[in-house]
Design a protein around this motif. Structure first.
Motif, PDB file in Angstrom:
ATOM      1  N   GLU A  28      23.470 -82.608  54.766  1.00 31.35           N
ATOM      2  CA  GLU A  28      22.654 -81.803  55.679  1.00 31.35           C
ATOM      3  C   GLU A  28      23.063 -82.098  57.117  1.00 31.35           C
ATOM      4  OE1 GLU A  28      18.220 -81.311  55.755  1.00 31.35           O
ATOM      5  OE2 GLU A  28      18.514 -81.403  53.587  1.00 31.35           O
ATOM      6  N   GLN A  29      23.323 -83.371  57.393  1.00 28.28           N
ATOM      7  CA  GLN A  29      23.774 -83.745  58.734  1.00 28.28           C
ATOM      8  C   GLN A  29      25.114 -83.083  59.025  1.00 28.28           C
ATOM      9  OE1 GLN A  29      23.802 -88.029  58.681  1.00 28.28           O
ATOM     10  NE2 GLN A  29      21.869 -88.134  59.823  1.00 28.28           N
ATOM     11  N   ASP A  30      26.000 -83.080  58.047  1.00 24.40           N
ATOM     12  CA  ASP A  30      27.299 -82.447  58.225  1.00 24.40           C
ATOM     13  C   ASP A  30      27.126 -80.964  58.518  1.00 24.40           C
ATOM     14  OD1 ASP A  30      28.540 -84.850  57.795  1.00 24.40           O
ATOM     15  OD2 ASP A  30      29.059 -84.426  55.704  1.00 24.40           O
ATOM     16  N   GLU A  31      26.199 -80.354  57.796  1.00 23.29           N
ATOM     17  CA  GLU A  31      25.956 -78.927  57.998  1.00 23.29           C
ATOM     18  C   GLU A  31      25.464 -78.672  59.420  1.00 23.29           C
ATOM     19  OE1 GLU A  31      23.513 -75.767  55.445  1.00 23.29           O
ATOM     20  OE2 GLU A  31      24.476 -77.293  54.197  1.00 23.29           O
ATOM     21  N   VAL A  32      24.545 -79.532  59.873  1.00 24.16           N
ATOM     22  CA  VAL A  32      24.013 -79.400  61.231  1.00 24.16           C
ATOM     23  C   VAL A  32      25.138 -79.605  62.244  1.00 24.16           C
ATOM     24  CG1 VAL A  32      22.481 -80.472  62.942  1.00 24.16           C
ATOM     25  CG2 VAL A  32      21.651 -80.033  60.630  1.00 24.16           C
ATOM     26  N   LYS A  33      25.997 -80.600  61.992  1.00 24.52           N
ATOM     27  CA  LYS A  33      27.127 -80.856  62.889  1.00 24.52           C
ATOM     28  C   LYS A  33      28.039 -79.631  62.953  1.00 24.52           C
ATOM     29  CE  LYS A  33      27.442 -85.856  62.295  1.00 24.52           C
ATOM     30  NZ  LYS A  33      28.213 -86.946  61.669  1.00 24.52           N
ATOM     31  N   LEU A  34      28.294 -79.037  61.788  1.00 23.20           N
ATOM     32  CA  LEU A  34      29.145 -77.843  61.740  1.00 23.20           C
ATOM     33  C   LEU A  34      28.515 -76.691  62.520  1.00 23.20           C
ATOM     34  CD1 LEU A  34      30.481 -77.765  58.081  1.00 23.20           C
ATOM     35  CD2 LEU A  34      31.837 -77.857  60.161  1.00 23.20           C
ATOM     36  N   GLN A  35      27.194 -76.523  62.329  1.00 27.23           N
ATOM     37  CA  GLN A  35      26.500 -75.455  63.042  1.00 27.23           C
ATOM     38  C   GLN A  35      26.574 -75.674  64.546  1.00 27.23           C
ATOM     39  OE1 GLN A  35      22.570 -75.408  61.356  1.00 27.23           O
ATOM     40  NE2 GLN A  35      23.144 -74.012  59.705  1.00 27.23           N
ATOM     41  N   ASN A  36      26.336 -76.922  64.964  1.00 28.82           N
ATOM     42  CA  ASN A  36      26.396 -77.237  66.398  1.00 28.82           C
ATOM     43  C   ASN A  36      27.795 -77.020  66.942  1.00 28.82           C
ATOM     44  OD1 ASN A  36      23.696 -77.897  66.528  1.00 28.82           O
ATOM     45  ND2 ASN A  36      24.027 -80.080  66.229  1.00 28.82           N
ATOM     46  N   ALA A  37      28.790 -77.458  66.170  1.00 33.60           N
ATOM     47  CA  ALA A  37      30.179 -77.294  66.603  1.00 33.60           C
ATOM     48  C   ALA A  37      30.531 -75.818  66.739  1.00 33.60           C
ATOM     49  CB  ALA A  37      31.112 -77.981  65.620  1.00 33.60           C
ATOM     50  N   SER A  38      30.119 -75.021  65.762  1.00 31.80           N
ATOM     51  CA  SER A  38      30.451 -73.597  65.818  1.00 31.80           C
ATOM     52  C   SER A  38      29.722 -72.917  66.974  1.00 31.80           C
ATOM     53  CB  SER A  38      30.151 -72.899  64.492  1.00 31.80           C
ATOM     54  OG  SER A  38      28.781 -72.998  64.191  1.00 31.80           O
ATOM     55  N   LYS A  39      28.486 -73.350  67.234  1.00 28.11           N
ATOM     56  CA  LYS A  39      27.763 -72.803  68.389  1.00 28.11           C
ATOM     57  C   LYS A  39      28.508 -73.121  69.668  1.00 28.11           C
ATOM     58  CE  LYS A  39      23.037 -73.054  66.594  1.00 28.11           C
ATOM     59  NZ  LYS A  39      21.775 -73.810  66.668  1.00 28.11           N
ATOM     60  N   GLN A  40      28.982 -74.368  69.766  1.00 31.28           N
ATOM     61  CA  GLN A  40      29.698 -74.793  70.962  1.00 31.28           C
ATOM     62  C   GLN A  40      30.994 -74.007  71.133  1.00 31.28           C
ATOM     63  OE1 GLN A  40      29.939 -79.020  71.099  1.00 31.28           O
ATOM     64  NE2 GLN A  40      30.229 -79.076  73.305  1.00 31.28           N
ATOM     65  N   ILE A  41      31.693 -73.789  70.019  1.00 27.48           N
ATOM     66  CA  ILE A  41      32.941 -73.022  70.061  1.00 27.48           C
ATOM     67  C   ILE A  41      32.668 -71.609  70.558  1.00 27.48           C
ATOM     68  CG2 ILE A  41      34.737 -71.974  68.613  1.00 27.48           C
ATOM     69  CD1 ILE A  41      34.569 -74.593  66.905  1.00 27.48           C
ATOM     70  N   VAL A  42      31.621 -71.005  70.033  1.00 29.43           N
ATOM     71  CA  VAL A  42      31.267 -69.640  70.440  1.00 29.43           C
ATOM     72  C   VAL A  42      30.898 -69.608  71.919  1.00 29.43           C
ATOM     73  CG1 VAL A  42      29.566 -67.789  70.137  1.00 29.43           C
ATOM     74  CG2 VAL A  42      30.586 -68.891  68.147  1.00 29.43           C
ATOM     75  N   GLN A  43      30.077 -70.591  72.357  1.00 29.98           N
ATOM     76  CA  GLN A  43      29.682 -70.637  73.763  1.00 29.98           C
ATOM     77  C   GLN A  43      30.895 -70.798  74.668  1.00 29.98           C
ATOM     78  OE1 GLN A  43      26.815 -73.829  73.802  1.00 29.98           O
ATOM     79  NE2 GLN A  43      25.085 -72.436  73.556  1.00 29.98           N
ATOM     80  N   THR A  44      31.810 -71.678  74.259  1.00 31.95           N
ATOM     81  CA  THR A  44      33.019 -71.900  75.042  1.00 31.95           C
ATOM     82  C   THR A  44      33.850 -70.627  75.114  1.00 31.95           C
ATOM     83  OG1 THR A  44      33.037 -74.198  74.305  1.00 31.95           O
ATOM     84  CG2 THR A  44      35.057 -73.373  75.288  1.00 31.95           C
ATOM     85  N   ALA A  45      33.975 -69.951  73.986  1.00 25.99           N
ATOM     86  CA  ALA A  45      34.753 -68.714  73.949  1.00 25.99           C
ATOM     87  C   ALA A  45      34.126 -67.664  74.863  1.00 25.99           C
ATOM     88  CB  ALA A  45      34.837 -68.192  72.517  1.00 25.99           C
ATOM     89  N   ILE A  46      32.814 -67.569  74.827  1.00 27.66           N
ATOM     90  CA  ILE A  46      32.118 -66.590  75.674  1.00 27.66           C
ATOM     91  C   ILE A  46      32.325 -66.938  77.145  1.00 27.66           C
ATOM     92  CG2 ILE A  46      29.829 -65.754  76.370  1.00 27.66           C
ATOM     93  CD1 ILE A  46      29.035 -66.014  73.385  1.00 27.66           C
ATOM     94  N   LEU A  47      32.163 -68.223  77.467  1.00 25.03           N
ATOM     95  CA  LEU A  47      32.364 -68.660  78.854  1.00 25.03           C
ATOM     96  C   LEU A  47      33.762 -68.316  79.338  1.00 25.03           C
ATOM     97  CD1 LEU A  47      30.696 -72.188  79.127  1.00 25.03           C
ATOM     98  CD2 LEU A  47      30.284 -70.233  80.610  1.00 25.03           C
ATOM     99  N   ARG A  48      34.753 -68.610  78.509  1.00 23.74           N
ATOM    100  CA  ARG A  48      36.141 -68.335  78.890  1.00 23.74           C
ATOM    101  C   ARG A  48      36.357 -66.841  79.090  1.00 23.74           C
ATOM    102  NH1 ARG A  48      39.440 -72.525  75.008  1.00 23.74           N
ATOM    103  NH2 ARG A  48      38.960 -74.380  76.195  1.00 23.74           N
ATOM    104  N   ALA A  49      35.771 -66.043  78.198  1.00 25.96           N
ATOM    105  CA  ALA A  49      35.925 -64.593  78.309  1.00 25.96           C
ATOM    106  C   ALA A  49      35.293 -64.092  79.602  1.00 25.96           C
ATOM    107  CB  ALA A  49      35.290 -63.904  77.106  1.00 25.96           C
ATOM    108  N   VAL A  50      34.104 -64.607  79.909  1.00 25.37           N
ATOM    109  CA  VAL A  50      33.413 -64.200  81.136  1.00 25.37           C
ATOM    110  C   VAL A  50      34.224 -64.603  82.356  1.00 25.37           C
ATOM    111  CG1 VAL A  50      31.368 -64.646  82.567  1.00 25.37           C
ATOM    112  CG2 VAL A  50      31.109 -64.179  80.124  1.00 25.37           C
ATOM    113  N   GLN A  51      34.757 -65.831  82.350  1.00 25.83           N
ATOM    114  CA  GLN A  51      35.575 -66.285  83.472  1.00 25.83           C
ATOM    115  C   GLN A  51      36.807 -65.415  83.635  1.00 25.83           C
ATOM    116  OE1 GLN A  51      36.208 -70.376  82.428  1.00 25.83           O
ATOM    117  NE2 GLN A  51      34.415 -71.102  83.541  1.00 25.83           N
ATOM    118  N   GLN A  52      37.421 -65.069  82.519  1.00 22.84           N
ATOM    119  CA  GLN A  52      38.629 -64.251  82.569  1.00 22.84           C
ATOM    120  C   GLN A  52      38.323 -62.880  83.156  1.00 22.84           C
ATOM    121  OE1 GLN A  52      40.725 -64.154  78.857  1.00 22.84           O
ATOM    122  NE2 GLN A  52      42.344 -62.855  79.636  1.00 22.84           N
ATOM    123  N   VAL A  53      37.227 -62.293  82.695  1.00 26.14           N
ATOM    124  CA  VAL A  53      36.844 -60.969  83.200  1.00 26.14           C
ATOM    125  C   VAL A  53      36.554 -61.040  84.698  1.00 26.14           C
ATOM    126  CG1 VAL A  53      35.023 -59.206  83.113  1.00 26.14           C
ATOM    127  CG2 VAL A  53      36.011 -60.084  80.996  1.00 26.14           C
TER     128      VAL A  53
END
Length: 66
Positions: free
Chosen positions: A10-35
């Motif tokens: 369950e902890q691993d699942e939570v870690k994966l969810q947090n990691a994927s959220k962070q990846i998505v947030q980072t991707a969005i931030l980068r896209a916004v900066q690029q635009v």
């Protein structure tokens, strides 16, 4: 849940969810900066002739003072 009997998954699942959220947030931030960078570059291109004229005017004034 297949992993219900295994400890720590369950902890691993939570870690994966947090990691994927962070990846998505980072991707969005980068896209916004690029635009925003691209739009700034476009503005610079359209304003370049105006700003060049302003710079020339400033330089001319500096030379007049000296």
């Amino acid at each position: 849940n297949i992993f219900a009997n295994k400890p720590g998954t369950e902890q691993d699942e939570v870690k994966l969810q947090n990691a994927s959220k962070q990846i998505v947030q980072t991707a969005i931030l980068r896209a916004v900066q690029q635009v925003s960078q691209e739009s700034q570059q476009k503005e610079k291109r359209t304003n370049s002739s105006t700003s060049l004229q302003l710079e020339r005017g400033k330089l001319a004034k500096k030379h007049e003072k000296n």
